[in-house]
Design an enzyme around this catalytic site. Sequence first.
Site, short mmCIF file in Angstrom:
data_model
loop_
_atom_site.label_atom_id
_atom_site.label_comp_id
_atom_site.label_asym_id
_atom_site.label_seq_id
_atom_site.Cartn_x
_atom_site.Cartn_y
_atom_site.Cartn_z
CB CYS A 185 -0.98 -0.05 1.33
SG CYS A 185 -1.84 1.40 1.32
CG ASP A 323 -6.30 7.36 -2.71
OD1 ASP A 323 -5.42 7.62 -1.96
OD2 ASP A 323 -6.97 6.29 -2.49
CG ASN A 324 -2.94 5.78 -4.52
OD1 ASN A 324 -2.78 5.27 -3.62
ND2 ASN A 324 -4.15 5.28 -5.23
#
Length: 892
Positions: A185, A323-324
């Site tokens: 992750c 996100d990310n």
Amino acid sequence: MGISLDSPILSNSAVGKLDTDLQSKKMLPNGDVHSCKVLHEEVSSAFRGSPVKKILSISETEEFDDEESASEDEKVMGYAAEIPITKVDERDKGTSDDWIPRHPELVRLTGRHPFNCEPPLATLMEAGFLTPTSLHYVRNHGAVPRASWDDWKIEISGLVKRPTTFTMNDILRFPARELPVTLVCAGNRRKEENIVKQSIGFNWGAAAVSTSIWRGVRLCDILRHCGVVSRKKGALYVCFEGAEILPGGGGSTYGTSITIDTAMDKAQDVLLAYQQNGQCLEPDHGFPIRLIIPGYIGGRMVKWLNKIEVTTQESGNYYHFHDNRVLPSHVDAETAKAEGWWYRPDYIINQLNINSAITSPAHGEALPVNFSTLQESYIVKGYAYSGGGRKVTRVEVSLNDGKSWILCDLKHPEEPTRYGKYWCWCFWQINVDVLDLLKCKEIVVRAWDAAMNTQPQHLIWNVMGMMNNCWFRVKIGITKSEDNGIHLTFDHPTQPGNQTGGWMVKSEAQKPAEPLIKIIETKVAAPARQIKLSEVRKHQKADSCWIIVRNKVYDCTPFLDDHPGGADSILINGGTDSTEEFDAIHSAKAQAMLEEYYIGDLVASKDDLEVELVKDEKEDIAKLVSSSGRPVALNPRERLPFRLIEKETLSHDVRRLRFALQSENHVLGLPVGKHILLSATINGKFCMRAYTPISNDDDVGYFELVIKVYYKNAHSKFPMGGLFSQYLDSLRIGDTIDVKGPVGHIVYEGKGHFLINGKSKFVKKVSMLAGGTGITPMYQVIRAIVSDPEDQTQICLLYSNRNEGDIMLRKELDTWQQQHENLKVHFTLTGAAPEDWAFSKGRICEAMIKEHIPEGCEASLALLSGPQELIQSACLPSLLNHKFDKSICLEF
């Protein structure tokens, strides 16, 4: 459609038997895990027992040619020893995941639901190179879909010559690829960042990393079979979408994309995986099929995959952009949203970075110091990984804060792929004399990869708390035991989730900073008041207005007069759950302010919040009629869908949209000066925007909007443009949009009479300052005045735009000005103006206002609408210098 046997398929009897066996087995509707494993045993045995595989031929493309024939499976090693889990955890009971057995030792990071977890670090390392599936870390955004093998479909569309919908049995007919891959992750080690300063993510420890043997089909084989076109013809990205239904506005999905080059490169081993460690995927890991992109962050590997699209642009999914990302350290959540940082391509995360951690000594471990241990060495151990297939080439340990380094022994259990890629973590260890440990204060580790990337010495904070890979430090302390013996004790930086412990928590020098988005504790010292939903519903009026946001109850009555959008914006949600609407249009600062009005917790489950309007309230709304006696379309308590019936292009970026009401006899029921709230789910995010129709209650059976479309890449500061305006522009005849209203704090009642926040005010002169799309509420008031022959209210409008072509509703404004002496309209352009331009040039300023707007007095009112920068820095200060009191300068 599925693949027909008329497709170019090499048949054989073994696969014929496989198809028959598959048709007799299916996963139960409730997602039973056992049936999945039975199915897999049938599939695996059929493949392994067949001397020849039935494979689909891979069609060649103009550019992405198949470089080699399909190879046989490369069996790399034995599967991980599984830990059978058959019972549903008590913590999952009562949630939407109460059918999934889960390992009880997993550390839960987001409470009971959704399920996000990592194994204890020591347990992870005890398992070895391959992680048992039940101990593999999990990142879920919402409830796990209940999937059936037989019913699952994967749709391939976009820039392919043969759009196809595959079944799972179709997928099995492609050549299989099986290999070990480490998944990580991007938030691994995030809690260290959250201790320094709170990010917008939850507390991952150092165990958001796991390794499995994955089996599936290459994405490039699937795309070649479907005839993917070349880059020259626009194939630049491959977009993916899963079936996970996520919170936020009527149901959204998780999606992302990768470049076509990554997708089509066999060396990258991008898989559509249907097995993990020799078994069908578990529900938490994407059953029946998921994406595996070795060397990439886990956030790109979509689970429960059901859509693949080849496109010219990257995915527009909400989670792809929000996100990310690793944004610069000075960018907080407010800045990222206001300045469009989420859409800047330089900050997207794809490949993993180099990282390492110490796993032994474990956190809290105590090593006795005595004559015997001082003669021995202690084995310091840990893991390391990198991205992009780069090999970890060395790991070093320091006992003096990096002044000198000792090279560690490295173990790579995997063999490189035929393309020289390393997709898995490795292990390192070094023998350190206990006497040396006694002399030092900490053990520090850093790793290097084949590209000479290494870890930074210090933590680099970012708003998402991602990709933290600073030196991993284990602090060493000396303690006395009860028998007066001396022990060395070891502290890791943090412990995952809400677990306590870690030297970063204990350090006085690095106390936790104030959170970026404050989770403010209530000021009530006693236990929170428990409030029933039936009680909340009694408080819907201006004398007592309560709302629910995320299962908390707030009494907003004291804020009604001060709310920037007027009391209506709150009253429209009085007595209801307004979580979606509040989150859609409020900033983190507003959420923090809301806590001042907290009065208790809602005593109800999530399902209880979907209570319909009580019978009497529904009947009252149904009886609403306009002053003309016609039924009213708007419902202030509920979002209603209205169907698009006409669409007209007024310019390259301006559209007129007409929506039908419930019947040809209905009127919208919107007082002049108020707005409606339009809502939709766009790119997986619930969005809500206020619009002012150009129609009024003289228009029966419909309402109309004139909108300006803000396209992508039209403004460098906002590369994604206006998502909502683009969404409205994409509507086709027959499509619907959800509408709720009315809202607003200004009502024009006619003949100079206004109602402002419920208080009457009579004026003889109305000065209007508008910019861009801010003209629509002005237009509504102007129309009401000029439509009434008895209304002699004087109107002066100063309207600013960039270019002449940007002026909205100019034809109507010019016509009214010619026909009515009480209307004066003046334009100004901030950009290039034509040679014959008869009006002003430049931004609205004090000189322009004094020339075209009458001085303020008791019988005047100034109405403002447009960009905040225009209103706050130009219009308001200039009006105050033009004898306008601030109390008579009102912003729509």
